[in-house]
Design an enzyme around this catalytic site. Structure first.
Site, PDB file in Angstrom:
ATOM      1  N   ASP A 295       4.351   3.162   2.070  1.00 11.68           N
ATOM      2  CA  ASP A 295       5.165   1.995   1.870  1.00 11.68           C
ATOM      3  C   ASP A 295       6.241   2.158   1.213  1.00 11.68           C
ATOM      4  O   ASP A 295       6.212   2.522  -0.254  1.00 11.68           O
ATOM      5  CB  ASP A 295       4.546   0.740   1.495  1.00 11.68           C
ATOM      6  CG  ASP A 295       5.223  -0.294   1.292  1.00 11.68           C
ATOM      7  OD1 ASP A 295       6.394  -0.606   1.848  1.00 11.68           O
ATOM      8  OD2 ASP A 295       4.594  -1.567   1.071  1.00 11.68           O
TER       9      ASP A 295
ATOM     10  N   ASP B  64       9.284   0.023   7.231  1.00 13.72           N
ATOM     11  CA  ASP B  64       9.025   1.201   5.957  1.00 13.72           C
ATOM     12  C   ASP B  64       7.760   1.177   5.770  1.00 13.72           C
ATOM     13  O   ASP B  64       7.321   1.500   4.801  1.00 13.72           O
ATOM     14  CB  ASP B  64      10.154   0.265   4.809  1.00 13.72           C
ATOM     15  CG  ASP B  64       9.300  -0.825   4.156  1.00 13.72           C
ATOM     16  OD1 ASP B  64       8.553  -1.563   5.063  1.00 13.72           O
ATOM     17  OD2 ASP B  64       9.404  -0.909   2.919  1.00 13.72           O
ATOM     18  N   GLU B  65       6.994   1.053   6.986  1.00 11.10           N
ATOM     19  CA  GLU B  65       5.285   1.195   6.277  1.00 11.10           C
ATOM     20  C   GLU B  65       4.597   1.862   7.450  1.00 11.10           C
ATOM     21  O   GLU B  65       5.000   1.556   8.533  1.00 11.10           O
ATOM     22  CB  GLU B  65       4.829  -0.227   6.451  1.00 11.10           C
ATOM     23  CG  GLU B  65       4.407  -0.520   4.918  1.00 11.10           C
ATOM     24  CD  GLU B  65       3.887  -2.180   5.053  1.00 11.10           C
ATOM     25  OE1 GLU B  65       2.731  -2.400   5.299  1.00 11.10           O
ATOM     26  OE2 GLU B  65       4.878  -3.159   4.975  1.00 11.10           O
TER      27      GLU B  65
END
Ligand code: TTP
Ligand code: CA
Length: 392
Positions: free
Chosen positions: A9, A105-106
């Site tokens: 993350d 973003d993960e």
């Protein structure tokens, strides 16, 4: 042999991209979101700004009240963030055989087989962070555990720039002190019931008999919570193409009536869902809006699209239409979100990490930004400029 799941993350993602590209903004409170003085929300903020209690989905007016004068405010540029994200997913794809992006973003990765190839989990995690930093110049927090729940909580636990490996024998000690919010499926209602019974931490839940939890929360949630408090959760990582639906929702800290706040939040959800659908090379035919009204009344509304789509704007416009047509529009909202499902066909592009068309809206400007970024990353920051630079 137990599985090893890694959760990656990025830290303060949009804000970190902005600070990376403007060194004079580093170390300062920075907010990415609506324009100060207008209505709308904070998309995210730098860790320097978080010290003032500012966070995602907070009204921008509230953030301005809390933050000092030297704070930098920038409007989001989705196309740039999506381009960085694609690069990150490519890096992850080169590390492990199965990568499941769950937001821009993960991602979850199955790293079970990497021990022999790379080394112990700490080395895998360090290697991952270094590869991301090298490719895009950003920090990520990484957690490794026997399942998704533990991996995710482990990456959260040491943010920013975190790294934590939780081994099976360490799971209980890791989980016990965490607050109830760490458990999935514990919404406001369940949390209140548990608190009324004097339970504050995951450890408190673990020590309660299963029957007691089932009686208080219902059979399903009670069992879920019992299993999770013992560290038992889903350990599968799915290729992106296997998802049946993609959705994003936001729970507000307080009830929201401001339509601009709701609109900004849905727009973000549409961008996330569109991004993930395009990543999985899917186009959906059904858009679903979900709203939870004060106190705990949840509604969903769906609409079938005339043409299958994975376009942020189409998804957003449809969801926003559904909201406005809803008889509950105007009432205080606690949660809002949207989903895309009903895939039109098999994946059009089997390679997850292939370059997909950049379509965060139909802005030629956005596309130009993303293209310039891609060129700069390849050939250096100063190799190409716009005729008229938008950013002074
Ligand atoms: P997050 O991963 O939730 O947050 P973050 O990366 O900014 O910070 P951290 O992980 O270090 O806590 O979300 C990723 C990006 O998604 C975020 O940078 C901005 C965007 N976003 C919104 O636009 N609105 C939101 O409500 C949320 C939660 C995120
Ligand atoms: Ca993040």
């Amino acid at each position: 042999m137990s599985r090893l799941v890694m959760h990656v993350d990025l830290d303060a993602f949009y804000a970190a991209v902005e600070q990376r590209d403007r060194p004079e903004w580093r170390g300062r409170p920075l907010v990415v979101g609506a324009e100060p003085g207008r209505r709308g929300v904070v998309a995210t903020c730098s860790y320097e700004a978080r010290r003032f209690g500012v966070h995602s989905a907070m009204p921008i007016s509230e953030a301005v009240r809390r933050l000092p004068a030297e704070t930098v405010y920038v409007r989001p540029e989705m196309a740039r963030y999506a381009e960085v994200s694609r690069e990150i997913m490519r890096v992850l794809g080169a590390l492990a055989p199965v990568v499941e992006p769950v937001s821009i973003d993960e991602a979850y990765l199955d790293v079970s087989g990497l021990e022999r190839l790379i080394g112990p989990p700490e080395v895998v995690a360090r290697r991952t962070k270094a590869a991301i930093r090298e490719a895009v110049g950003l920090t990520a927090s990484v957690g490794i555990g026997p399942n998704r729940l533990i991996a995710k909580l482990a990456s959260d636990a040491r943010k920013p720039d975190g790294l934590l490996v939780v081994r099976p024998e360490e799971v209980r000690a890791f989980l016990d002190p965490l607050p109830l919010a760490a458990l999935r499926g514990v919404g406001a209602v369940a949390a209140r019931r548990l608190e009324q019974a004097g339970l504050r931490t995951v450890g408190d839940v673990r020590c309660r008999p299963l029957e007691d939890l089932r009686r208080r929360l219902g059979a399903r949630t009670g069992t879920q919570v019992h299993l999770q408090s013992n560290g038992i959760a889903d350990d599968r990582v799915h290729p992106a193409t296997e998802r049946k639906s993609i959705s994003k929702e936001t729970t507000f800290a307080e009830d929201v009536v401001d339509t601009e706040v709701l609109r900004d939040t849905l727009r973000w959800a549409a961008q996330e869902v569109g991004y993930l659908a395009r990543h999985a090379a899917r186009k959906g035919t059904l858009v679903t809006l979900k709203i939870r009204l004060h106190p705990f009344e949840t509604h969903t509304r769906s609409r079938t699209l005339a043409t299958p789509s994975a376009d942020d704007r189409v998804i957003f416009d449809t969801a926003w239409d559904l909201y406005r047509a809803d008889t509950h529009a105007g009432r205080a909202v606690r949660l809002i979100g949207l989903g895309l499902s009903g895939w039109a066909q098999a994946p059009v592009q089997p390679d997850l990490f292939a370059d997909l068309e950049i379509r965060e809206g139909d802005h030629a400007d956005d596309r130009l930004d993303a293209t310039l970024d891609a060129i700069r990353r390849r050939f250096g920051r100063h190799c190409i400029q716009r005729g008229l630079s938008r950013r002074p």
